[in-house]
Design an enzyme around this catalytic site. Sequence first.
Site, PDB file in Angstrom:
ATOM      1  N   GLU A  69       0.877  -1.045   0.019  1.00 37.51           N
ATOM      2  CA  GLU A  69      -0.155  -0.025  -0.063  1.00 37.51           C
ATOM      3  C   GLU A  69       0.876   1.193  -0.065  1.00 37.51           C
ATOM      4  O   GLU A  69       2.014   1.231   0.693  1.00 37.51           O
ATOM      5  CB  GLU A  69      -0.737  -0.100   1.283  1.00 37.51           C
ATOM      6  CG  GLU A  69      -2.185   0.782   1.109  1.00 37.51           C
ATOM      7  CD  GLU A  69      -2.923  -0.021   0.028  1.00 37.51           C
ATOM      8  OE1 GLU A  69      -3.088   0.106  -1.237  1.00 37.51           O
ATOM      9  OE2 GLU A  69      -4.103  -0.877   0.507  1.00 37.51           O
ATOM     10  N   HIS A  70       0.478   2.154  -1.013  1.00 36.29           N
ATOM     11  CA  HIS A  70       1.016   3.415  -0.848  1.00 36.29           C
ATOM     12  C   HIS A  70       2.660   3.255  -1.616  1.00 36.29           C
ATOM     13  O   HIS A  70       3.526   3.875  -0.926  1.00 36.29           O
ATOM     14  CB  HIS A  70       1.250   4.249   0.200  1.00 36.29           C
ATOM     15  CG  HIS A  70      -0.116   5.193   0.375  1.00 36.29           C
ATOM     16  ND1 HIS A  70      -0.102   6.197  -0.198  1.00 36.29           N
ATOM     17  CD2 HIS A  70      -1.396   4.804   1.174  1.00 36.29           C
ATOM     18  CE1 HIS A  70      -1.378   6.888   0.110  1.00 36.29           C
ATOM     19  NE2 HIS A  70      -2.060   6.141   0.809  1.00 36.29           N
ATOM     20  N   ASP A  98       2.906   2.156  -4.965  1.00 38.00           N
ATOM     21  CA  ASP A  98       2.558   2.438  -6.538  1.00 38.00           C
ATOM     22  C   ASP A  98       3.181   3.545  -7.185  1.00 38.00           C
ATOM     23  O   ASP A  98       4.065   3.661  -8.004  1.00 38.00           O
ATOM     24  CB  ASP A  98       1.338   1.984  -7.112  1.00 38.00           C
ATOM     25  CG  ASP A  98       0.154   3.016  -6.777  1.00 38.00           C
ATOM     26  OD1 ASP A  98       0.485   3.762  -5.854  1.00 38.00           O
ATOM     27  OD2 ASP A  98      -0.893   2.906  -7.262  1.00 38.00           O
ATOM     28  N   GLY A 131     -15.736   5.202  -1.989  1.00 37.41           N
ATOM     29  CA  GLY A 131     -15.027   5.774  -0.711  1.00 37.41           C
ATOM     30  C   GLY A 131     -14.496   4.923   0.040  1.00 37.41           C
ATOM     31  O   GLY A 131     -14.505   5.203   1.214  1.00 37.41           O
ATOM     32  N   GLY A 177     -12.497   2.481  -0.186  1.00 40.48           N
ATOM     33  CA  GLY A 177     -10.787   2.069  -0.557  1.00 40.48           C
ATOM     34  C   GLY A 177     -10.906   0.791  -1.483  1.00 40.48           C
ATOM     35  O   GLY A 177     -10.230   0.100  -1.472  1.00 40.48           O
ATOM     36  N   SER A 195     -11.697   1.289  -4.846  1.00 40.24           N
ATOM     37  CA  SER A 195     -11.186   1.612  -6.138  1.00 40.24           C
ATOM     38  C   SER A 195     -12.292   1.668  -7.160  1.00 40.24           C
ATOM     39  O   SER A 195     -12.326   1.263  -8.236  1.00 40.24           O
ATOM     40  CB  SER A 195     -10.049   0.742  -6.624  1.00 40.24           C
ATOM     41  OG  SER A 195      -9.708   1.337  -7.841  1.00 40.24           O
ATOM     42  N   ASP A 220      -4.564   0.521  -9.451  1.00 44.51           N
ATOM     43  CA  ASP A 220      -6.173   0.428  -9.403  1.00 44.51           C
ATOM     44  C   ASP A 220      -6.526   0.131 -10.865  1.00 44.51           C
ATOM     45  O   ASP A 220      -7.206  -0.854 -11.091  1.00 44.51           O
ATOM     46  CB  ASP A 220      -7.100   1.582  -9.011  1.00 44.51           C
ATOM     47  CG  ASP A 220      -6.411   1.912  -7.747  1.00 44.51           C
ATOM     48  OD1 ASP A 220      -5.700   1.063  -6.817  1.00 44.51           O
ATOM     49  OD2 ASP A 220      -6.770   3.186  -7.172  1.00 44.51           O
ATOM     50  N   TYR A 265      -3.689  12.376   0.633  1.00 47.26           N
ATOM     51  CA  TYR A 265      -3.117  11.498  -0.351  1.00 47.26           C
ATOM     52  C   TYR A 265      -1.923  12.068  -1.041  1.00 47.26           C
ATOM     53  O   TYR A 265      -0.758  11.814  -1.191  1.00 47.26           O
ATOM     54  CB  TYR A 265      -4.111  10.799  -1.314  1.00 47.26           C
ATOM     55  CG  TYR A 265      -3.459   9.946  -2.180  1.00 47.26           C
ATOM     56  CD1 TYR A 265      -3.575   8.503  -2.002  1.00 47.26           C
ATOM     57  CD2 TYR A 265      -3.065  10.280  -3.468  1.00 47.26           C
ATOM     58  CE1 TYR A 265      -3.117   7.726  -2.832  1.00 47.26           C
ATOM     59  CE2 TYR A 265      -2.418   9.446  -4.736  1.00 47.26           C
ATOM     60  CZ  TYR A 265      -2.260   8.144  -3.960  1.00 47.26           C
ATOM     61  OH  TYR A 265      -1.868   7.344  -4.949  1.00 47.26           O
TER      62      TYR A 265
END
Length: 407
Positions: free
Chosen positions: A54-55, A57, A146, A148, A150, A196, A245
């Site tokens: 996560e976080h 890409d 919203g 998570g 996608s 995504d 983000y």
Amino acid sequence: MSGSEGRAAAGGAGAFDRSAPDPAARAIREFRRRFGAAPAVVASAPGRVNIVGEHVDHAGGVVLPMPIAERTAVALGSAVDGEGLVVSLELRREAAAPPPANFERLEPSSPQAWLNAAMGPLRLLADRGVQIPSLCAVVASEIPIGAGLSSSAALGTAMAAAALRWTGQGLDAVALARLVQDAEHRFTGTPCGIMDMLTAIAGRRGEALRLDCRTLERRGVPLPDALAMVLVDTGVRHALASSDYGLRRRETEEAARRLRVLSLREVTEATLEQANLPELLHRRARHVLREIARVDRAIEALRRGDLAELGSIVSASHASLREDFEVSTPEVERVVGRILSAHPGVLGARMVGGGFGGSVLVIVERTRLDTVGAALASAGLAAPPHSMRLVRSGDGYTAAAVEGSSS
Ligand code: GLA
């Protein structure tokens, strides 16, 4: 995992029932009802759950998402009397739509700003020379917004896939994913990575996708039958465009700049430890490096069928997102705490997606799913503002002509 397995699991705990009709069928039905004719094409694309990675890409890292069974579908056809219209069944909204070549980004404050996500990819296709006539479209989705999962990339992918099929054009997986990503950046304002949309395009049922976001190399990773995954919705809604983000992304880029590399992917933890970055940037970078390392460890655990190990990797990812990357919230923490203490059969849990709310992924052994599901439900996690669903892997996007259409 097949649909029948999903239903079998639902039979026990009763917490995972899923009876919504297929969104493609709903979109076609509504199109016929409103416009008096069959749409020319119907396309759909899945949401995704990222198992780990996560976080990373947006920092050239490696991720392990999978497409889920829940999809967004678009039924598309010619505008009636030249008047383009887009209808969203879930949002209960409709808006006049100009021909795609003339579509301009709407300000986020506009009541019609939701059109940006639907029309942005079409405008970019038009910019590439794809001649898309004025259109009517009905969007139906079973992906919560919203949460998570996608929903936005699924909508963008389905719209682009529908328009390509309608106009008889094609784009390879990477070009299509880049176009949908570019549309997110330019029209919805989220500076997202490519995970995504590439998952929605290239993912396959029964597999997770090991995706190297630096080279875009992809490999399917089979999911063992013994693995069951549950999603608990925290009920906290995020809006990636307005959340932190973008700030997190800038922080990782700043860390890379100070380390004199193009992306954090080029850095080892040893180099980072010696680099003397400011404390905050150090923690952001440390999350990225450790999270990337967790992906191949998770793949190895999946290969061995070691679900306890997978669970602890997933929980370690969550701790890192909370402490080093700081994208959790107090409410998400309360939910994760309740999940972890609900039953010893919970092997691990973590928030998924961009953070600041959304859903929590729970790793469970399939044989204990009913017991764990019942324990999560008694901990209040199946009732509003929460909800629970069994995560089933889904197919990538599809686009087909509709029978009975004139074009
Ligand atoms: C959002 C973005 C993705 C990715 C995740 C975090 O879902 O759209 O590109 O950055 O957050 O992993």
